[in-house]
Design a protein around this motif. Structure first.
Motif, PDB file in Angstrom:
ATOM      1  N   MET A   1      14.264   4.154 -18.885  1.00 41.74           N
ATOM      2  CA  MET A   1      14.907   4.626 -17.654  1.00 41.74           C
ATOM      3  C   MET A   1      14.369   3.851 -16.441  1.00 41.74           C
ATOM      4  O   MET A   1      13.186   3.564 -16.385  1.00 41.74           O
ATOM      5  N   ILE A   2      15.251   3.555 -15.537  1.00 38.92           N
ATOM      6  CA  ILE A   2      14.840   2.813 -14.338  1.00 38.92           C
ATOM      7  C   ILE A   2      13.849   3.638 -13.512  1.00 38.92           C
ATOM      8  O   ILE A   2      13.982   4.863 -13.424  1.00 38.92           O
ATOM      9  N   ARG A   3      12.845   2.966 -12.982  1.00 38.88           N
ATOM     10  CA  ARG A   3      11.908   3.661 -12.084  1.00 38.88           C
ATOM     11  C   ARG A   3      11.851   2.897 -10.771  1.00 38.88           C
ATOM     12  O   ARG A   3      12.172   1.710 -10.718  1.00 38.88           O
ATOM     13  N   ILE A   4      11.443   3.575  -9.739  1.00 42.39           N
ATOM     14  CA  ILE A   4      11.357   2.905  -8.440  1.00 42.39           C
ATOM     15  C   ILE A   4      10.079   2.072  -8.357  1.00 42.39           C
ATOM     16  O   ILE A   4       9.157   2.247  -9.168  1.00 42.39           O
ATOM     17  N   ASN A   5      10.033   1.202  -7.396  1.00 42.04           N
ATOM     18  CA  ASN A   5       8.810   0.465  -7.068  1.00 42.04           C
ATOM     19  C   ASN A   5       7.903   1.449  -6.312  1.00 42.04           C
ATOM     20  O   ASN A   5       8.139   1.741  -5.144  1.00 42.04           O
ATOM     21  N   GLU A   6       6.897   1.934  -7.006  1.00 43.16           N
ATOM     22  CA  GLU A   6       6.088   3.013  -6.407  1.00 43.16           C
ATOM     23  C   GLU A   6       5.192   2.535  -5.275  1.00 43.16           C
ATOM     24  O   GLU A   6       4.593   3.341  -4.566  1.00 43.16           O
ATOM     25  N   ASN A   7       5.103   1.225  -5.102  1.00 43.28           N
ATOM     26  CA  ASN A   7       4.341   0.733  -3.947  1.00 43.28           C
ATOM     27  C   ASN A   7       4.957   1.227  -2.635  1.00 43.28           C
ATOM     28  O   ASN A   7       4.256   1.367  -1.639  1.00 43.28           O
ATOM     29  N   TYR A   8       6.278   1.468  -2.672  1.00 50.34           N
ATOM     30  CA  TYR A   8       6.938   1.955  -1.464  1.00 50.34           C
ATOM     31  C   TYR A   8       6.389   3.313  -1.038  1.00 50.34           C
ATOM     32  O   TYR A   8       6.411   3.649   0.144  1.00 50.34           O
ATOM     33  N   ALA A   9       5.901   4.070  -2.015  1.00 52.47           N
ATOM     34  CA  ALA A   9       5.365   5.402  -1.693  1.00 52.47           C
ATOM     35  C   ALA A   9       4.058   5.300  -0.903  1.00 52.47           C
ATOM     36  O   ALA A   9       3.624   6.258  -0.269  1.00 52.47           O
ATOM     37  N   LYS A  10       3.432   4.112  -0.966  1.00 45.25           N
ATOM     38  CA  LYS A  10       2.170   3.949  -0.221  1.00 45.25           C
ATOM     39  C   LYS A  10       2.421   3.707   1.267  1.00 45.25           C
ATOM     40  O   LYS A  10       1.508   3.798   2.084  1.00 45.25           O
ATOM     41  N   LEU A  11       3.654   3.326   1.605  1.00 44.62           N
ATOM     42  CA  LEU A  11       3.949   3.008   3.009  1.00 44.62           C
ATOM     43  C   LEU A  11       3.804   4.249   3.867  1.00 44.62           C
ATOM     44  O   LEU A  11       4.139   5.355   3.429  1.00 44.62           O
ATOM     45  N   LYS A  12       3.336   4.044   5.050  1.00 42.29           N
ATOM     46  CA  LYS A  12       3.218   5.191   5.961  1.00 42.29           C
ATOM     47  C   LYS A  12       4.613   5.732   6.229  1.00 42.29           C
ATOM     48  O   LYS A  12       5.580   4.979   6.307  1.00 42.29           O
ATOM     49  N   ALA A  13       4.692   7.045   6.362  1.00 41.33           N
ATOM     50  CA  ALA A  13       5.986   7.730   6.272  1.00 41.33           C
ATOM     51  C   ALA A  13       7.052   7.179   7.206  1.00 41.33           C
ATOM     52  O   ALA A  13       8.189   7.012   6.817  1.00 41.33           O
ATOM     53  N   SER A  14       6.705   6.862   8.441  1.00 40.94           N
ATOM     54  CA  SER A  14       7.803   6.431   9.293  1.00 40.94           C
ATOM     55  C   SER A  14       7.411   5.217  10.102  1.00 40.94           C
ATOM     56  O   SER A  14       6.252   4.921  10.336  1.00 40.94           O
ATOM     57  N   TYR A  15       8.406   4.516  10.525  1.00 42.63           N
ATOM     58  CA  TYR A  15       8.208   3.288  11.254  1.00 42.63           C
ATOM     59  C   TYR A  15       7.929   3.655  12.718  1.00 42.63           C
ATOM     60  O   TYR A  15       8.521   4.584  13.272  1.00 42.63           O
ATOM     61  N   LEU A  16       7.012   2.927  13.323  1.00 44.04           N
ATOM     62  CA  LEU A  16       6.560   3.227  14.684  1.00 44.04           C
ATOM     63  C   LEU A  16       7.716   3.486  15.650  1.00 44.04           C
ATOM     64  O   LEU A  16       7.729   4.482  16.374  1.00 44.04           O
ATOM     65  N   PHE A  17       8.714   2.593  15.644  1.00 42.93           N
ATOM     66  CA  PHE A  17       9.769   2.728  16.646  1.00 42.93           C
ATOM     67  C   PHE A  17      10.688   3.913  16.364  1.00 42.93           C
ATOM     68  O   PHE A  17      11.320   4.446  17.267  1.00 42.93           O
ATOM     69  N   ALA A  18      10.702   4.334  15.088  1.00 42.67           N
ATOM     70  CA  ALA A  18      11.468   5.544  14.763  1.00 42.67           C
ATOM     71  C   ALA A  18      10.748   6.771  15.340  1.00 42.67           C
ATOM     72  O   ALA A  18      11.381   7.691  15.876  1.00 42.67           O
ATOM     73  N   ASP A  19       9.422   6.767  15.261  1.00 36.25           N
ATOM     74  CA  ASP A  19       8.626   7.869  15.851  1.00 36.25           C
ATOM     75  C   ASP A  19       8.874   7.948  17.359  1.00 36.25           C
ATOM     76  O   ASP A  19       9.053   9.030  17.914  1.00 36.25           O
ATOM     77  N   ILE A  20       8.850   6.784  17.986  1.00 37.24           N
ATOM     78  CA  ILE A  20       9.047   6.745  19.436  1.00 37.24           C
ATOM     79  C   ILE A  20      10.447   7.254  19.777  1.00 37.24           C
ATOM     80  O   ILE A  20      10.614   8.093  20.667  1.00 37.24           O
TER      81      ILE A  20
END
Ligand code: PLP
Length: 407
Positions: A1-20
């Motif tokens: 079964m296909i799995r996601i690239n779990e490295n993406y889960a290590k990324l901080k939840a949101s992008y700075l400019f989205a927070d702003i």
């Protein structure tokens, strides 16, 4: 079964400019009558230089005729643009960069993001703090780091840029394989001397490292002693890849055109210790994964090297630097120390308190948006970035409001 690239889960939840954007959106919704001035995001505001617009029109006319129509172009860019870049951006500064060492692309963001693909998965990283987040996040996605803890990823050697080193990190004692440097810097606006870059070139030679040198803001350098390219340092062709962009030089953020320089003399060993040319790897990567930049956009980029284009680009960058001067002067009147803004379009202000706290204060009291330094890394705490990319009217209004709110 296909799995996601779990490295993406290590990324901080949101992008700075989205927070702003979320905070500004909430403020605007709660205070509908108050006009907010955005001095945060690093996007240009002024229209394209007329020489570029003329070239765009002429290219559109060519595309409309069977005899001059263009389909796919060379993946690495049209020779007319690569020759102009080689001659003007490098030859005129005494640097030898051949046209076929230049890879035209649709952005320095994607070049900085994609370049790590040609290096080993276990390459040791040295990355500045604070930093343009693309260098870190793309390596997280590629699995070169561990988890984030307390705002930092395991496996990255952070190069701290602080007030005590003038926001220009020195070479570390520890070795690294891939070193990201950016001058003039985003977010700090700091520039590196030739002597400092020479130390980095020597470090790379000593450690068998490659330097990824991002000079997207090169067009803002005014101090004649400040190097425009890492290739102004002797020996840099053997250790460095350089990225440039037309985005901030000529207002091309919505046009998309940039380039990477990969010297043919630059090699790194394969697993058996045999040197391999990085130029060949990047050529293979680009010809496989991109069909390049559109013909009209490359013609528009080429127009910045005409006599009229050069004057217009200078006028444009001078205009933003004029804004930066006003910002610096206003911060000085408030007693706030700042870096940048002299050879760069960003002013990095030491606000003497939490950077999100200062962000909220400016938004609440002055309806002005800045970028909290903590969003660029741990060393950005206590600072905010104020961008000079705005109309003069907005800059003056924003500075008047800040002075009234904080003075
Ligand atoms: N590099 C740095 C340091 C930047 O600040 C930016 C844009 O903000 C880029 C690269 C992206 O440039 P481009 O518009 O060519 O993708």
């Amino acid at each position: 079964m296909i799995r996601i690239n779990e490295n993406y889960a290590k990324l901080k939840a949101s992008y700075l400019f989205a927070d702003i954007a979320r905070r500004v959106g909430a403020y605007a919704a709660a205070h509908p009558g108050r006009a907010v001035i955005r001095m945060g995001i690093g996007d240009v505001t002024e229209p394209l230089p007329p020489a570029c617009v003329e070239a765009l029109h002429a290219a559109a006319a060519e595309m409309s005729e069977r005899a001059t129509f263009k389909g796919y172009g060379p993946e690495q860019g049209y020779p007319f643009l690569r020759e102009l870049i080689s001659r003007h951006d490098y030859g005129e500064r005494g640097c030898n960069v051949e046209p076929d060492e230049i890879f035209v692309s649709d952005g320095a963001k994607c070049d900085c993001a994609n370049i790590q693909e040609i290096f080993a998965a276990d390459a040791r990283l040295a990355i500045p703090d604070p930093v343009y987040p693309v260098y870190v996040d793309t390596n997280v996605m590629a699995g070169r780091t561990g988890q984030a803890a307390d705002g930092r990823y395991e496996g990255i050697l952070y190069l701290e840029a602080t007030e005590s080193n003038g926001y220009v990190p020195g070479v570390p004692d520890a070795p690294a394989d891939l070193v990201y440097l950016c001058f003039p810097n985003n977010p700090t606006g700091a520039v590196a001397t030739k002597a400092r870059l020479a130390q980095w070139v020597a470090y790379a030679k000593r450690n068998g490292a490659v330097i990824l040198y991002d000079s997207a803001y090169e067009a803002y350098i005014r101090d004649p002693a400040v190097p425009h390219s890492i290739y102004e340092v002797e020996g840099a062709r053997d250790v460095a890849i350089e990225f440039r962009s037309f985005s901030k030089t000529a207002g091309f953020t919505g046009m998309r055109c940039a380039y990477a320089v990969v010297p043919k003399s630059l090699t790194a060993p394969d697993g058996a210790g045999r040197p391999q040319a990085l130029h060949s790897l990047w050529h293979r990567r680009q010809t496989t994964k991109t069909n390049g930049v559109s013909y009209p956009v490359q013609r528009a980029a080429a127009a910045i090297y005409t006599e009229a284009g050069r004057k217009q680009v200078r006028g444009l960058t001078d205009f933003y630097l004029g804004n930066a001067r006003l910002i610096r002067a206003a911060m000085a009147r408030l007693g706030l120390a700042c870096a940048g803004g002299e050879d760069a379009p960003y002013v990095w202000v030491n606000v003497g308190r939490g950077s999100w706290e200062f962000f909220d204060l400016l938004l609440e009291r002055a309806q002005v948006v800045c970028t909290p330094g903590a969003g660029f890394g741990r060393c950005g705490e206590g600072h905010v970035r104020i961008s000079a990319f705005n109309s003069r009217e907005n800059v003056e209004e924003a500075l008047a409001r800040i002075a009234a709110a904080l003075g």
